[in-house]
Scaffold this motif. Sequence first.
Motif, PDB file in Angstrom:
ATOM      1  N   ALA A 160       0.839  -1.202   0.000  1.00 25.09           N
ATOM      2  CA  ALA A 160       0.000   0.000   0.000  1.00 25.09           C
ATOM      3  C   ALA A 160       0.872   1.250   0.000  1.00 25.09           C
ATOM      4  CB  ALA A 160      -0.931   0.000   1.204  1.00 25.09           C
ATOM      5  N   LYS A 161       1.990   1.209   0.689  1.00 26.27           N
ATOM      6  CA  LYS A 161       2.911   2.342   0.700  1.00 26.27           C
ATOM      7  C   LYS A 161       3.497   2.575  -0.693  1.00 26.27           C
ATOM      8  CE  LYS A 161       3.933   1.628   5.541  1.00 26.27           C
ATOM      9  NZ  LYS A 161       4.855   1.144   6.553  1.00 26.27           N
ATOM     10  N   MET A 162       3.770   1.498  -1.407  1.00 28.25           N
ATOM     11  CA  MET A 162       4.277   1.631  -2.776  1.00 28.25           C
ATOM     12  C   MET A 162       3.214   2.245  -3.685  1.00 28.25           C
ATOM     13  SD  MET A 162       7.379   0.804  -2.750  1.00 28.25           S
ATOM     14  CE  MET A 162       7.628   0.828  -4.510  1.00 28.25           C
ATOM     15  N   LEU A 163       1.978   1.801  -3.550  1.00 27.45           N
ATOM     16  CA  LEU A 163       0.896   2.378  -4.336  1.00 27.45           C
ATOM     17  C   LEU A 163       0.726   3.857  -4.003  1.00 27.45           C
ATOM     18  CD1 LEU A 163      -1.481   2.310  -6.287  1.00 27.45           C
ATOM     19  CD2 LEU A 163      -2.876   1.336  -4.444  1.00 27.45           C
ATOM     20  N   TYR A 164       0.826   4.195  -2.746  1.00 30.54           N
ATOM     21  CA  TYR A 164       0.714   5.594  -2.328  1.00 30.54           C
ATOM     22  C   TYR A 164       1.822   6.436  -2.959  1.00 30.54           C
ATOM     23  CZ  TYR A 164      -0.119   9.618   0.693  1.00 30.54           C
ATOM     24  OH  TYR A 164      -0.401  10.872   1.171  1.00 30.54           O
ATOM     25  N   ALA A 165       3.033   5.894  -3.073  1.00 31.23           N
ATOM     26  CA  ALA A 165       4.127   6.609  -3.738  1.00 31.23           C
ATOM     27  C   ALA A 165       3.779   6.883  -5.201  1.00 31.23           C
ATOM     28  CB  ALA A 165       5.430   5.817  -3.632  1.00 31.23           C
ATOM     29  N   LEU A 166       3.139   5.916  -5.866  1.00 30.16           N
ATOM     30  CA  LEU A 166       2.706   6.128  -7.249  1.00 30.16           C
ATOM     31  C   LEU A 166       1.651   7.231  -7.321  1.00 30.16           C
ATOM     32  CD1 LEU A 166       2.349   2.450  -8.558  1.00 30.16           C
ATOM     33  CD2 LEU A 166       4.200   4.055  -9.021  1.00 30.16           C
ATOM     34  N   LEU A 167       0.728   7.235  -6.367  1.00 28.21           N
ATOM     35  CA  LEU A 167      -0.309   8.266  -6.336  1.00 28.21           C
ATOM     36  C   LEU A 167       0.291   9.652  -6.109  1.00 28.21           C
ATOM     37  CD1 LEU A 167      -3.010   6.407  -4.204  1.00 28.21           C
ATOM     38  CD2 LEU A 167      -3.002   6.735  -6.683  1.00 28.21           C
ATOM     39  N   LEU A 168       1.275   9.743  -5.218  1.00 24.68           N
ATOM     40  CA  LEU A 168       1.931  11.028  -4.966  1.00 24.68           C
ATOM     41  C   LEU A 168       2.671  11.521  -6.199  1.00 24.68           C
ATOM     42  CD1 LEU A 168       3.398  10.632  -1.376  1.00 24.68           C
ATOM     43  CD2 LEU A 168       1.451  12.008  -2.095  1.00 24.68           C
ATOM     44  N   ASP A 169       3.295  10.610  -6.913  1.00 26.13           N
ATOM     45  CA  ASP A 169       3.992  10.985  -8.139  1.00 26.13           C
ATOM     46  C   ASP A 169       3.009  11.560  -9.154  1.00 26.13           C
ATOM     47  OD1 ASP A 169       6.516  10.898  -9.779  1.00 26.13           O
ATOM     48  OD2 ASP A 169       5.232   9.605 -11.020  1.00 26.13           O
ATOM     49  N   ARG A 170       1.891  10.892  -9.302  1.00 30.37           N
ATOM     50  CA  ARG A 170       0.859  11.365 -10.232  1.00 30.37           C
ATOM     51  C   ARG A 170       0.275  12.695  -9.755  1.00 30.37           C
ATOM     52  NH1 ARG A 170      -2.432   8.593 -14.054  1.00 30.37           N
ATOM     53  NH2 ARG A 170      -0.664   7.180 -14.182  1.00 30.37           N
ATOM     54  N   ALA A 171       0.114  12.852  -8.432  1.00 33.50           N
ATOM     55  CA  ALA A 171      -0.432  14.101  -7.886  1.00 33.50           C
ATOM     56  C   ALA A 171       0.513  15.272  -8.131  1.00 33.50           C
ATOM     57  CB  ALA A 171      -0.720  13.951  -6.396  1.00 33.50           C
ATOM     58  N   SER A 172       1.804  15.038  -8.044  1.00 28.70           N
ATOM     59  CA  SER A 172       2.745  16.127  -8.305  1.00 28.70           C
ATOM     60  C   SER A 172       2.667  16.559  -9.764  1.00 28.70           C
ATOM     61  CB  SER A 172       4.171  15.730  -7.920  1.00 28.70           C
ATOM     62  OG  SER A 172       4.644  14.690  -8.741  1.00 28.70           O
ATOM     63  N   LEU A 173       2.451  15.613 -10.652  1.00 29.31           N
ATOM     64  CA  LEU A 173       2.282  15.931 -12.070  1.00 29.31           C
ATOM     65  C   LEU A 173       0.981  16.705 -12.294  1.00 29.31           C
ATOM     66  CD1 LEU A 173       3.458  15.539 -14.914  1.00 29.31           C
ATOM     67  CD2 LEU A 173       2.170  13.408 -15.043  1.00 29.31           C
ATOM     68  N   SER A 174      -0.091  16.298 -11.613  1.00 32.62           N
ATOM     69  CA  SER A 174      -1.365  17.001 -11.723  1.00 32.62           C
ATOM     70  C   SER A 174      -1.249  18.433 -11.216  1.00 32.62           C
ATOM     71  CB  SER A 174      -2.455  16.267 -10.936  1.00 32.62           C
ATOM     72  OG  SER A 174      -2.769  15.046 -11.545  1.00 32.62           O
ATOM     73  N   ALA A 175      -0.516  18.618 -10.112  1.00 30.07           N
ATOM     74  CA  ALA A 175      -0.330  19.965  -9.557  1.00 30.07           C
ATOM     75  C   ALA A 175       0.430  20.851 -10.544  1.00 30.07           C
ATOM     76  CB  ALA A 175       0.409  19.887  -8.223  1.00 30.07           C
ATOM     77  N   LYS A 176       1.447  20.294 -11.184  1.00 36.13           N
ATOM     78  CA  LYS A 176       2.212  21.062 -12.173  1.00 36.13           C
ATOM     79  C   LYS A 176       1.341  21.454 -13.363  1.00 36.13           C
ATOM     80  CE  LYS A 176       6.733  19.085 -11.197  1.00 36.13           C
ATOM     81  NZ  LYS A 176       7.796  18.206 -11.703  1.00 36.13           N
ATOM     82  N   ASN A 177       0.381  20.589 -13.701  1.00 42.15           N
ATOM     83  CA  ASN A 177      -0.496  20.847 -14.842  1.00 42.15           C
ATOM     84  C   ASN A 177      -1.746  21.645 -14.472  1.00 42.15           C
ATOM     85  OD1 ASN A 177       1.144  19.562 -16.734  1.00 42.15           O
ATOM     86  ND2 ASN A 177       0.297  17.567 -16.222  1.00 42.15           N
ATOM     87  N   GLY A 178      -1.867  22.013 -13.186  1.00 36.92           N
ATOM     88  CA  GLY A 178      -2.980  22.848 -12.758  1.00 36.92           C
ATOM     89  C   GLY A 178      -4.294  22.113 -12.589  1.00 36.92           C
ATOM     90  N   TRP A 179      -4.247  20.840 -12.291  1.00 31.17           N
ATOM     91  CA  TRP A 179      -5.476  20.059 -12.089  1.00 31.17           C
ATOM     92  C   TRP A 179      -5.945  20.224 -10.645  1.00 31.17           C
ATOM     93  CZ3 TRP A 179      -5.672  14.700 -14.851  1.00 31.17           C
ATOM     94  CH2 TRP A 179      -5.445  14.899 -16.216  1.00 31.17           C
ATOM     95  N   PHE A 180      -6.718  21.250 -10.412  1.00 30.08           N
ATOM     96  CA  PHE A 180      -7.242  21.525  -9.080  1.00 30.08           C
ATOM     97  C   PHE A 180      -8.760  21.549  -9.136  1.00 30.08           C
ATOM     98  CE2 PHE A 180      -3.008  23.430  -9.102  1.00 30.08           C
ATOM     99  CZ  PHE A 180      -2.481  22.919  -7.930  1.00 30.08           C
ATOM    100  N   ALA A 181      -9.379  20.998  -8.108  1.00 31.28           N
ATOM    101  CA  ALA A 181     -10.838  21.034  -7.987  1.00 31.28           C
ATOM    102  C   ALA A 181     -11.255  22.435  -7.567  1.00 31.28           C
ATOM    103  CB  ALA A 181     -11.297  19.998  -6.966  1.00 31.28           C
ATOM    104  N   ASP A 182     -12.550  22.682  -7.552  1.00 32.71           N
ATOM    105  CA  ASP A 182     -13.076  23.997  -7.173  1.00 32.71           C
ATOM    106  C   ASP A 182     -12.662  24.396  -5.758  1.00 32.71           C
ATOM    107  OD1 ASP A 182     -14.289  24.235  -9.639  1.00 32.71           O
ATOM    108  OD2 ASP A 182     -16.211  23.445  -8.938  1.00 32.71           O
ATOM    109  N   ASP A 183     -12.480  23.404  -4.885  1.00 34.50           N
ATOM    110  CA  ASP A 183     -12.089  23.698  -3.506  1.00 34.50           C
ATOM    111  C   ASP A 183     -10.578  23.836  -3.333  1.00 34.50           C
ATOM    112  OD1 ASP A 183     -11.341  21.069  -3.790  1.00 34.50           O
ATOM    113  OD2 ASP A 183     -12.556  20.303  -2.141  1.00 34.50           O
ATOM    114  N   GLY A 184      -9.824  23.789  -4.432  1.00 33.70           N
ATOM    115  CA  GLY A 184      -8.385  23.995  -4.374  1.00 33.70           C
ATOM    116  C   GLY A 184      -7.558  22.736  -4.206  1.00 33.70           C
ATOM    117  N   ARG A 185      -8.213  21.598  -4.087  1.00 30.86           N
ATOM    118  CA  ARG A 185      -7.473  20.349  -3.908  1.00 30.86           C
ATOM    119  C   ARG A 185      -7.011  19.809  -5.258  1.00 30.86           C
ATOM    120  NH1 ARG A 185     -10.915  16.227  -0.507  1.00 30.86           N
ATOM    121  NH2 ARG A 185     -12.455  16.765  -2.088  1.00 30.86           N
TER     122      ARG A 185
END
Length: 140
Positions: A30-55
Motif C-alpha cells: 500500500a505504501k508503494m501504491l501511495y508513492a505512485l499516487l503522490l507521483d501522479r499528484a505532483s504531475l497534476s499539480a504542475k499541470n494545474g489540475w485543481f478542484a473547485d475547492d483547491g485540492r
Amino acid sequence: MKTGENSEAFYRIPKFLFGDKYKNILSTDAKMLYALLLDRASLSAKNGWFADDGRVFIYFTVAEARKSLSFCNDKTIRLFREIEKSGLIERKRYGRGKASVIFINQEFLKTEFLKTEFKSSEKSNSGSRENRIQEVGKTE
C-alpha cells in the motif's frame, strides 16, 4: 534502459509512512501504491489540475495501478481501500467502469511534499575541495 528515459527518475516514499501512526495500518504494498499516487499528484499539480475547492486531483485507475505494481485485480482494489481507510486519500467514484477521481489528503499537501523538487545534497564542508588522484602503492 530506453533512450530518453531519465536515469535519475525515482518514486518518493514519505518517511511518515514508516512512523508509529501508519506502521501497523498500511502494508508495504500500500505504501508503494501511495508513492505512485503522490507521483501522479505532483504531475497534476504542475499541470494545474485543481478542484473547485483547491485540492489537487488525479485519475489513476485500478488497471493502471495493477500494471505498474504487477498485482492481481483483487489485491490492487484492496490496496486502494487500505489507503483510503487510512485517510491518506479520498476517492470519488463516477460509476462502474469509469475512473475514480482521487484527492490526496490536504494535511499532507501542507508539508510541501508535492511543491518541492528533489534537491541535490548540500555541499560538504569537510575535507579538501580539490580533486585528488588515488595512487596504488607497490606491494611486496
